[in-house]
Each structure stands twice: as structure tokens, then as C-alpha cells.
Design an enzyme around this catalytic site. Structure first.
Site, PDB file in Angstrom:
ATOM      1  N   CYS A  81       0.825  -1.226   0.000  1.00 52.19           N
ATOM      2  CA  CYS A  81       0.000   0.000   0.000  1.00 52.19           C
ATOM      3  C   CYS A  81       0.850   1.263   0.000  1.00 52.19           C
ATOM      4  O   CYS A  81       0.360   2.331  -0.370  1.00 52.19           O
ATOM      5  CB  CYS A  81      -0.906   0.021   1.225  1.00 52.19           C
ATOM      6  SG  CYS A  81      -1.988  -1.401   1.348  1.00 52.19           S
ATOM      7  N   CYS A 199     -14.288  -0.913   4.400  1.00 49.90           N
ATOM      8  CA  CYS A 199     -13.157  -1.416   3.615  1.00 49.90           C
ATOM      9  C   CYS A 199     -12.948  -0.499   2.414  1.00 49.90           C
ATOM     10  O   CYS A 199     -13.907  -0.103   1.756  1.00 49.90           O
ATOM     11  CB  CYS A 199     -13.437  -2.821   3.090  1.00 49.90           C
ATOM     12  SG  CYS A 199     -13.855  -4.017   4.379  1.00 49.90           S
ATOM     13  N   SER A 200     -11.684  -0.166   2.105  1.00 50.40           N
ATOM     14  CA  SER A 200     -11.424   0.658   0.926  1.00 50.40           C
ATOM     15  C   SER A 200     -11.698  -0.169  -0.323  1.00 50.40           C
ATOM     16  O   SER A 200     -11.426  -1.362  -0.356  1.00 50.40           O
ATOM     17  CB  SER A 200      -9.981   1.151   0.937  1.00 50.40           C
ATOM     18  OG  SER A 200      -9.078   0.071   1.035  1.00 50.40           O
ATOM     19  N   ILE A 202     -11.598  -1.583  -4.284  1.00 50.42           N
ATOM     20  CA  ILE A 202     -10.706  -1.852  -5.416  1.00 50.42           C
ATOM     21  C   ILE A 202     -10.899  -0.715  -6.414  1.00 50.42           C
ATOM     22  O   ILE A 202     -12.027  -0.336  -6.724  1.00 50.42           O
ATOM     23  CB  ILE A 202     -11.083  -3.189  -6.091  1.00 50.42           C
ATOM     24  CG1 ILE A 202     -10.976  -4.341  -5.083  1.00 50.42           C
ATOM     25  CG2 ILE A 202     -10.240  -3.438  -7.335  1.00 50.42           C
ATOM     26  CD1 ILE A 202      -9.603  -4.681  -4.618  1.00 50.42           C
ATOM     27  N   HIS A 325      -8.638   2.828  -3.376  1.00 52.54           N
ATOM     28  CA  HIS A 325      -7.285   2.420  -2.982  1.00 52.54           C
ATOM     29  C   HIS A 325      -6.581   1.661  -4.103  1.00 52.54           C
ATOM     30  O   HIS A 325      -6.346   0.461  -3.989  1.00 52.54           O
ATOM     31  CB  HIS A 325      -7.381   1.584  -1.705  1.00 52.54           C
ATOM     32  CG  HIS A 325      -6.065   1.233  -1.081  1.00 52.54           C
ATOM     33  ND1 HIS A 325      -4.900   1.936  -1.328  1.00 52.54           N
ATOM     34  CD2 HIS A 325      -5.742   0.235  -0.223  1.00 52.54           C
ATOM     35  CE1 HIS A 325      -3.916   1.373  -0.634  1.00 52.54           C
ATOM     36  NE2 HIS A 325      -4.400   0.347   0.030  1.00 52.54           N
TER      37      HIS A 325
END
Ligand SMILES: [Zn+2]
Lengths: 389, 117
Positions: A81, A199-200, A202, A325
Site C-alpha cells: 500500500c 473497507c477501501s 478496489i 485504494h
């Protein structure tokens, strides 16, 4: 050795989200915006530092060719990340140590081509034998953290509510929508206690920034000083002497080094862009960075301390949870947000009177370490940028 | 002999379920050692993402083995609730006689757990 301060003269990004644009188009849009803001051309760039995680060898080179670059040294780095932030750190160091005078930082990921669903663990990790995917790594942290500090699911969800509210004013964010705590908690369960809106997503996207040595920059140029940037790699996790949730140790160590190098204390910081790939991540991060005591991050967030008017606005961009992300792009997008904020051109999401900020990105996998690598960078306004529009 | 073959430092508390050539904590030598298969649940999560042949609702738990490393265990959806602090016994998910000795890694096998009554 003579050290030269890097000044960030421009930044840019693509829109974020699953989209039909390819890597060349995403990178070109970000790079063109950054160069235009810096009032520089491709011919004035000495080197490119680029972060990306999933592409084939050579995709980065093809994308930079499309953006107008050939025969310019191109360094491609991977750090999960924090790939884009590591590229930023290395490019910043290259200016500081005198290797190059003008560098372009790029991060990109055409993630929708490689990942369907959640990011898997490395098949070589023992965790992969148990079918672990990355959201579960954070979910295990969340369960432990909530147990340890008596934090409720509602408090955890506040992080998502806050960052999505911030993203209402970020036209490039993937998710812009007003959500309540109840809506966050009732969104699709992913890995308990984390739900989809924690949740970030895709995402596909690119971001870019231009750094130039202070000596080559006009005194009145709009831009941002890079006071310091620091990179650390993960220690053994768990630590038999000091049992902390995953990532805490690495973020704590990296932040301490970066702030010491920049000569800053917490009270000097006006805003942060941090790695909130999952709601629990932002809580662990703000505690590990020292903005509130351990175990107090949820109450601190609930109290409004991490939004506008609070003691430390965190992720005014909407963070990874809202912006999306695309791994390699994320760190550079965080840096770009800092450029917009600290030059006073962030528009309706501007943090008032912001002059100093920190960017933190944590890269990790289930490797028996407190993380793979973490970058923390400290910034200060050089000159506000006068908008011409 | 009851217990999982894991890596243990000959000088410090470092233990690892995955293979290491030397202790990354203190630099001393390591050995393969049978470590107790009892431990304590550190954390857990119920997973709603399908993965390969695994359907939704399976649970992943990190277990701190007694004098051993933290290992991840999987229990299927129908297994009763697990809570942090539960004392558990860690077992191979698929019993095998020779997997541990044959593999280069000390414990390259999927693990499950059962709560000790
Ligand atoms: Zn040792």
C-alpha cells in the site's frame, strides 16, 4: 554533504474508481496536471520515481512513454500500500542529497485488471493455507482492539461516516455519499467486525507530484516544503516483549523518526492524510502516530477531533475508504492532497489555515512482521498558490 | 510425541511457524522443536468472503501457542463461537503422518483448533 530542500511545485491525479481508462491514460492525466501546476515540462525532469504493485514488468515504462517521457531515468518501486509513498520518499531523498534537481513522482494501479474481490495473501504465507485474505488481517486487529479497549462497532463505524462525509467535497473520490453509522454497520459483512463500507474499494487511478531543489525555485513560487520523509521496515510481529496489534509498532517508529527529522511536535500539525484502508487502520494509525493515547482513537474520533474544527483533521480527502485504494497510486494521492491543502487550493474541503501536515502510508501483508514498510512525510507551506480560475 | 514442529531460537523466546535459517530477533541459531499444541485465542474473525472451495462463514483465529508462535487456525461455519482468551488445542486441519517432516517449512500445514472444555 550539502543538503537541498525539496519543494513540491505541483501535483495531480486522475479520477479514482473502476474505470475504462488504461494505465497510459490514467498516468498521463495525473502527470500532465502535476507538470502544469509546477509550470514545468517533461524535458525539465531529471528522474522519475514510480510506485506500483500489480502490473507486468514494463507497464510503468509504457505509461510514462505515453505521458511524454523517454530516456529519463525511471525507478519503479513496490512496497504494498505504501508503494507510491516510498517512491515519493526516494525521489525526495534524491533531491535532498543532490543526485537530481527536479524529479517527478508517480503512483498508479490499474487494479481492476488484476483483483476481483478481496486482495489475497501471498500463497507462500502460512496464513494463505487457512484461506486468509487481507481484510481478515485487519478484522483480526479490529476484534482484538475492540476487546482490549472496550470499543463498540458503532464507534468503529464512525471512521467510515467521517471519511465519507469528507469525500462529499472530493470530486475525484470513488465513493461520495452520506452514510449513517447504521448504514455502515448494515452494509455487507466482509470479515467480522468489518463491513463493506469499512473497507477501501478496489480502484483504478494515478497520481503525480513534482519536486524541485529549493535553489532552483523562485522565492514566491506556490508550493510546499518537504520538511522530512522517513521510511522504516517492519519488525518481528508479534513482539514477545510488547504485544501490540499489527502495524502499530512500525507506524509508531516511523512517525517518531519523521517528526524528529522535521523538528515538529504534534501541536504543530494542522492535518494528516493517513492509511485508512479499513476503519480500524485509521484508529490504530492516529494512536501509533501519537495524536491520542492508546485505546482512545475511537472516542477521539467520535468526539469530532479528527474532522474539521477538531484538534487534528485526518483524511480531508476522504481517505482510502472513500477516494478508493489503487495501491500504487494511493501514497502519491495522499501527497497530492497535502499539496492542494497546504497551498490553499483544496476548495470546499480546505482545512482552514493549514500550514503543516503529515502523510502516513503503511504497507503490509501477513509476513510475520509489524508491516512491510511505512513512510511518514512532513510538509509545510512554502507559498500559497494563487488560483487563476 | 504430541505437538507441532516449529522453529525455536536456541537463545531467546523467538518461535516461528514458518521456516527461518537463523533467529531474526537475536541472531542465534535455531532448531526444529516440537512445541505444545495448546494455546490461547488472541483474536478471531468470521469471514464472509468465499475463498476457493471455502464457503462463507468460516472463522479464522490467531492462537498464541504456549511457548510457541502465533498461528492462524480455521474452523468451519458450524463450529461454536470462539472468544478471545479461550484455551484451545491446535490441530492439523488435514491429519497427515509425514507432511511436517517432509516439507522444508516446519509446519506448512493448515491448522484448526478445538476449544478445551
Ligand atoms: Zn533469538
Amino acid at each position: 554533504m550539502k543538503r537541498r530542500e525539496p519543494i513540491m511545485l505541483g501535483a495531480g491525479s486522475s479520477d479514482f474508481g473502476k474505470q475504462s481508462l488504461n494505465a497510459e491514460q490514467l498516468v498521463t492525466s495525473a502527470v500532465a496536471e502535476a507538470l502544469e501546476a509546477a509550470n514545468l515540462t517533461a524535458w525539465q525532469v531529471d528522474a522519475i520515481y514510480l510506485g506500483t504493485v500489480f502490473p507486468y514488468a514494463g507497464t510503468a515504462h509504457r505509461a510514462m512513454r505515453a505521458a511524454g517521457f523517454a530516456a529519463t531515468p525511471l525507478f519503479t518501486v513496490e512496497n504494498a500500500c505504501a508503494s507510491g509513498t516510498l517512491a515519493f520518499h526516494l525521489g525526495s531523498q534524491a533531491v535532498r542529497l543532490g543526485e537530481y534537481s527536479t524529479v517527478l513522482i508517480v503512483g498508479f494501479e490499474k487494479m481492476s485488471s488484476f483483483i476481483k474481490g478481496a486482495i489475497p495473501t501471498d500463497p507462500g504465507d502460512l496464513e494463505a493455507l487457512q484461506s486468509m485474505q487481507l481484510p481478515s488481517m485487519y478484522a483480526l486487529t479490529a476484534t482484538r482492539y475492540m476487546h482490549q479497549y472496550g470499543v463498540t462497532p458503532e464507534q468503529l463505524a464512525q471512521v467510515s461516516v467521517k471519511n465519507h462525509a469528507h469525500a462529499l467535497h472530493n470530486p475525484r473520490a470513488q465513493y461520495r455519499g452520506q452514510y449513517t453509522v447504521e448504514e455502515v454497520l448494515s452494509s455487507r459483512p466482509i470479515s467480522d467486525p468489518l463491513t463493506l463500507l469499512q473497507c477501501s474499494p478496489i480502484s483504478d487511478g494515478a497520481a503525480a507530484a513534482v519536486l524541485r531543489a529549493r535553489e532552483m525555485v523562485d522565492d514566491d513560487a506556490g508550493g510546499v516544503r518537504v520538511l522530512a520523509s522517513h521510511f522504516e521496515s517492519g519488525a518481528l510481529w508479534p513482539d514477545p516483549d510488547h504485544d501490540q496489534v499489527w502495524n502499530w509498532e512500525l507506524i509508531h517508529r516511523t512517525t517518531a523518526q519523521a517528526m524528529a527529522a522535521a523538528g515538529l511536535r504534534h501541536g504543530d500539525i494542522d492535518l494528516c492524510e493517513v492509511h485508512d484502508a479499513f476503519t480500524i487502520g485509521e484508529l490504530v494509525t492516529i494512536e501509533a502516530m501519537g495524536f491520542c493515547p492508546e485505546g482512545q482513537g475511537a472516542a477521539f474520533t467520535e468526539d469530532g477531533q479528527t474532522t474539521y474544527g477538531g484538534s487534528i483533521p485526518v483524511n480531508p480527502s476522504g481517505g482510502l475508504l472513500s477516494r478508493g485504494h489503487p495501491l500504487g497510486a494511493t501514497g502519491v494521492a495522499q501527497v497530492a492532497e497535502m499539496y492542494w491543502q497546504l497551498t490553499g487550493i483544496a476548495g470546499p474541503r480546505q482545512v482552514p489555515d493549514a500550514s503543516r501536515g503529515l502523510v502516513e502510508t503503511m504497507g503490509g501483508s501477513a509476513s510475520g512482521l509489524s508491516g512491510n514498510g511505512c513512510v511518514v512525510a512532513a510538509f509545510e507551506t512554502f507559498n500559497q498558490k494563487v488560483t487563476t480560475t | 510425541m504430541d505437538g507441532h514442529r516449529m522453529m525455536a531460537c536456541t537463545a531467546c523466546l523467538f518461535r516461528s511457524a514458518s521456516w527461518v535459517s537463523i533467529c531474526p530477533r537475536c541472531g542465534a541459531g535455531v532448531e526444529r522443536r516440537r512445541l505444545p499444541c495448546t494455546g490461547t485465542v488472541w483474536s478471531h474473525t468470521r469471514v464472509h468472503l468465499p475463498f476457493g472451495e471455502h464457503s462463507n462463514g468460516y472463522r479464522l483465529s490467531y492462537v498464541d501457542l504456549d511457548d510457541g508462535p502465533r498461528v492462524l487456525c480455521r474452523t468451519e461455519a458450524e463450529y461454536p463461537e470462539i472468544i478471545i482468551g479461550d484455551r484451545v488445542r491446535v490441530l492439523p486441519l488435514t491429519p497427515s503422518d509425514n507432511l511436517v517432516d517432509a516439507a522444508p517449512e516446519p509446519a506448512a500445514e493448515a491448522l484448526t483448533l478445538e476449544v478445551i472444555a
